[in-house]
Design a protein around this motif. Structure first.
Motif, PDB file in Angstrom:
ATOM      1  N   TRP A  36       0.885  -1.179   0.000  1.00  0.00           N
ATOM      2  CA  TRP A  36       0.000   0.000   0.000  1.00  0.00           C
ATOM      3  C   TRP A  36       0.915   1.220   0.000  1.00  0.00           C
ATOM      4  CZ3 TRP A  36      -5.295   0.935   0.090  1.00  0.00           C
ATOM      5  CH2 TRP A  36      -5.705   2.206   0.484  1.00  0.00           C
ATOM      6  N   LEU A  66     -11.620   6.411  -6.755  1.00  0.00           N
ATOM      7  CA  LEU A  66     -11.852   7.608  -5.958  1.00  0.00           C
ATOM      8  C   LEU A  66     -11.670   8.919  -6.704  1.00  0.00           C
ATOM      9  CD1 LEU A  66      -9.957   6.347  -2.795  1.00  0.00           C
ATOM     10  CD2 LEU A  66     -12.419   6.318  -3.207  1.00  0.00           C
ATOM     11  N   LEU A  80      -7.731  -1.865   4.397  1.00  0.00           N
ATOM     12  CA  LEU A  80      -7.276  -0.878   3.409  1.00  0.00           C
ATOM     13  C   LEU A  80      -8.017  -1.017   2.088  1.00  0.00           C
ATOM     14  CD1 LEU A  80      -3.462  -1.200   4.175  1.00  0.00           C
ATOM     15  CD2 LEU A  80      -4.848   0.839   4.582  1.00  0.00           C
ATOM     16  N   ILE A  81      -8.099  -2.244   1.571  1.00  0.00           N
ATOM     17  CA  ILE A  81      -8.623  -2.387   0.200  1.00  0.00           C
ATOM     18  C   ILE A  81     -10.146  -2.397   0.144  1.00  0.00           C
ATOM     19  CG2 ILE A  81      -6.538  -3.541  -0.629  1.00  0.00           C
ATOM     20  CD1 ILE A  81      -7.997  -6.195  -0.618  1.00  0.00           C
ATOM     21  N   LEU A 133      -9.490   2.415   0.090  1.00  0.00           N
ATOM     22  CA  LEU A 133      -9.272   2.251  -1.362  1.00  0.00           C
ATOM     23  C   LEU A 133     -10.557   2.463  -2.147  1.00  0.00           C
ATOM     24  CD1 LEU A 133      -7.294   1.439  -3.683  1.00  0.00           C
ATOM     25  CD2 LEU A 133      -8.149  -0.888  -3.409  1.00  0.00           C
ATOM     26  N   GLY A 171     -11.792  -0.588   2.470  1.00  0.00           N
ATOM     27  CA  GLY A 171     -12.102   0.641   3.197  1.00  0.00           C
ATOM     28  C   GLY A 171     -11.656   1.848   2.371  1.00  0.00           C
ATOM     29  N   ILE A 183      -7.026   8.250   1.284  1.00  0.00           N
ATOM     30  CA  ILE A 183      -5.715   7.694   1.630  1.00  0.00           C
ATOM     31  C   ILE A 183      -5.267   8.224   2.998  1.00  0.00           C
ATOM     32  CG2 ILE A 183      -3.296   7.569   0.906  1.00  0.00           C
ATOM     33  CD1 ILE A 183      -5.355   5.946  -0.825  1.00  0.00           C
ATOM     34  N   LEU A 208      -5.466   4.559  10.272  1.00  0.00           N
ATOM     35  CA  LEU A 208      -5.416   3.135  10.607  1.00  0.00           C
ATOM     36  C   LEU A 208      -4.008   2.750  11.085  1.00  0.00           C
ATOM     37  CD1 LEU A 208      -6.853   0.215  10.373  1.00  0.00           C
ATOM     38  CD2 LEU A 208      -5.642   0.061   8.197  1.00  0.00           C
TER      39      LEU A 208
END
Lengths: 338, 338
Positions: free
Chosen positions: A169, A281, B241-242, B246, B244, A289, A295
């Motif tokens: 990421w 997005l 992450l992916i 993303l 959420g 991001i 997080l």
């Protein structure tokens, strides 16, 4: 290590040494550059088994004919969001580097894309490739089968490889990157226990009769186990499928059958996915991001580590101060130049 | 269960009952159909917690206003290989069904595609969706965050949800499908132990002071743990992450903060990837897919189970013989029709 036990090298010196050894043993010039970059990255991040030590493995593979030293990767634009690279039996690194610009362009154009590397010899970790994708601002997932050493949950005979999975990421400084084997531990870890005459914990392997064992040699001759029970086993099966038959390449069982006891590095495929955060997005990507950073803060602020933190700390040290290579290993490497 | 303890229902009767209850409690007609299909699938496959029992949960959510009963999913074709569906605060099922044809078309055209579902209420397992994608001959991966109940490896405070991940590989009969939480166990499992006054094993949770505990209530008030140590923790972070940021949706910490103690189902996003085997392989797909069958044989021939085997066996029984619902549960469901 103190000065008597180790040799200090700058990263440039690590690169020069790697290039010299690989060239000396017949690896084609473009492969030399690609493989040397991986070796330097491993040494720089203090992943001892993926640093200059690996040059010994590479040279063995070159000497035994286990790799095509001058393979020319062929990039095949198979679908709008897919690219295949036929490595032609060469090391995976050059195939990856040749395909990467196509993968990046496809991910940016379509939002998501995937690259299948075929017919390559794997000896490295996946994180250097994952980091190369995140460097383009893309989210990425990579995986590869290996040799069938690992039993499925509830079974006793090897079917799966150690099947690593890696994820990246992109972050402004030091991406979020993990890279782990879906076996309970790396095979090398069990081999180190065997050499040291040390028992292994239950949960790492089964003996040839399918019984849990603490004997490293017995586990190596029997079957390794996956991490996380049936969940890790399911993930390992997924990796076999998506980085094997899905991309037209070998399963771990097929790879080890092909090896026929020669003990070479696994030959086969690798799957790399790339997703562009701007795809879902658009202009809002930056604000979302930023929530990912919250997080990460939520993890680190309670004293838990992010994956790769140790590697990144080592990297900072190595870039500033260079690395230290054990004297005995350095001597072995020098002999490869004779 | 014998006849005194349970009520025999055909799958059609399960569907009718589900539709009647959901309609009675104000769920819009198209949502009723989509949700009822999931309930029938859960009951049919003997996933007790995802069968008709879930109607009680759905009705509670409808009564509390925790879901938009007449939400109209909006499908947004955001990129050549990406589709987003804004569920508008409704149950996830209808949003998934509306987006699925677009996902399938994009995967076939581009080789790989992804769908992000946003702003939906999740109460179901992921496998019904995974199976709906594999029914189109596509390989698929799906995941979703939930509520922050799970501590990262090395930490003591909840950051992650139970974050399920599901995978599907199409097969002629009964696809290869797995669907598991990245927490050590489902939260419901710990709740069952609490109700029964039974201790939980170490490894499932920490108390509010961050200490390992065998007290179910203490773990529920403290933090659950991931499966597989730092590896499971890394996967759980990936899912945050992916599925959420993303896709522009909530992390589990944000979801539970929004819930503010109401105890509603998690609200947020879900990511579904789809890959067309014909994309990488073209006309050779069939021969490579046949090699995947050899992998499955290699697992089952040694007595190990494939994931979902139990579900598929239950499905065959239910289709032939119908299902049996405990009398007390059936009475509770009937009361929802008064």
């Amino acid at each position: 290590m103190n000065d008597h036990e180790s040799v200090a090298l700058s990263l440039d010196e690590v690169a020069s040494l790697s290039r010299a050894i690989l060239s000396k043993h017949g690896l084609a010039a473009d492969h030399v550059e690609a493989v040397a970059r991986t070796i330097v990255a491993g040494e720089r991040d203090e992943c001892a088994s993926h640093g200059v030590y690996r040059l010994l493995v590479c040279v063995n593979t070159l000497r035994s004919g286990g790799v095509v030293a001058d393979a020319v990767p062929v990039v095949d634009d198979v679908a709008p969001a897919l690219v295949r690279v036929d490595a032609g039996g060469g090391f995976a690194q050059l195939a990856f580097e040749r395909g990467l610009p196509v993968l990046v362009e496809k991910a940016r154009r379509n939002g998501i894309a995937a690259m299948g590397l075929n017919h390559c010899v794997h000896f490295a970790a996946l994180w250097p490739e994952v980091e190369a994708v995140t460097a383009h601002g893309l989210v990425t997932l990579a995986c590869t089968p290996s040799h069938a050493w690992v039993a499925p949950a509830g079974g006793t005979r090897p079917v799966f490889g150690t099947n690593p999975i890696a994820f990246g990421w992109p972050r402004p400084e030091g991406s979020f990157v993990f890279d782990f084997a879906t076996s309970a531990v790396a095979r090398g870890e069990i081999e180190l226990h065997r050499r040291a005459g040390k028992p292994i914990p239950y949960g790492w392997g089964l003996d040839a009769d399918g019984q849990p064992t603490t004997d490293a040699a017995a586990a190596l001759a029997g079957a390794m186990l996956t991490f996380g029970g049936h969940k890790g086993s399911a993930l390992s099966a997924m990796i076999e499928l998506i980085a094997g038959p899905l991309i037209g390449d070998l399963t771990s069982a097929e790879s080890i059958a092909l090896d026929a006891g020669a003990g070479s590095s696994p030959i086969g495929g690798e799957l790399i996915l790339a997703i562009d955060p701007a795809g879902f997005l658009g202009a809002e990507a930056a604000s979302h991001i930023a929530r990912a950073e919250a997080l990460f803060d939520n993890i680190t602020s309670q004293g838990a580590r992010l994956p790769s933190e140790r590697r990144f700390a080592a990297r900072a040290r190595s870039i500033a101060d260079g690395v230290r290579v054990p004297h005995a290993l350095y001597a072995d490497l020098q002999r490869l130049l004779d």
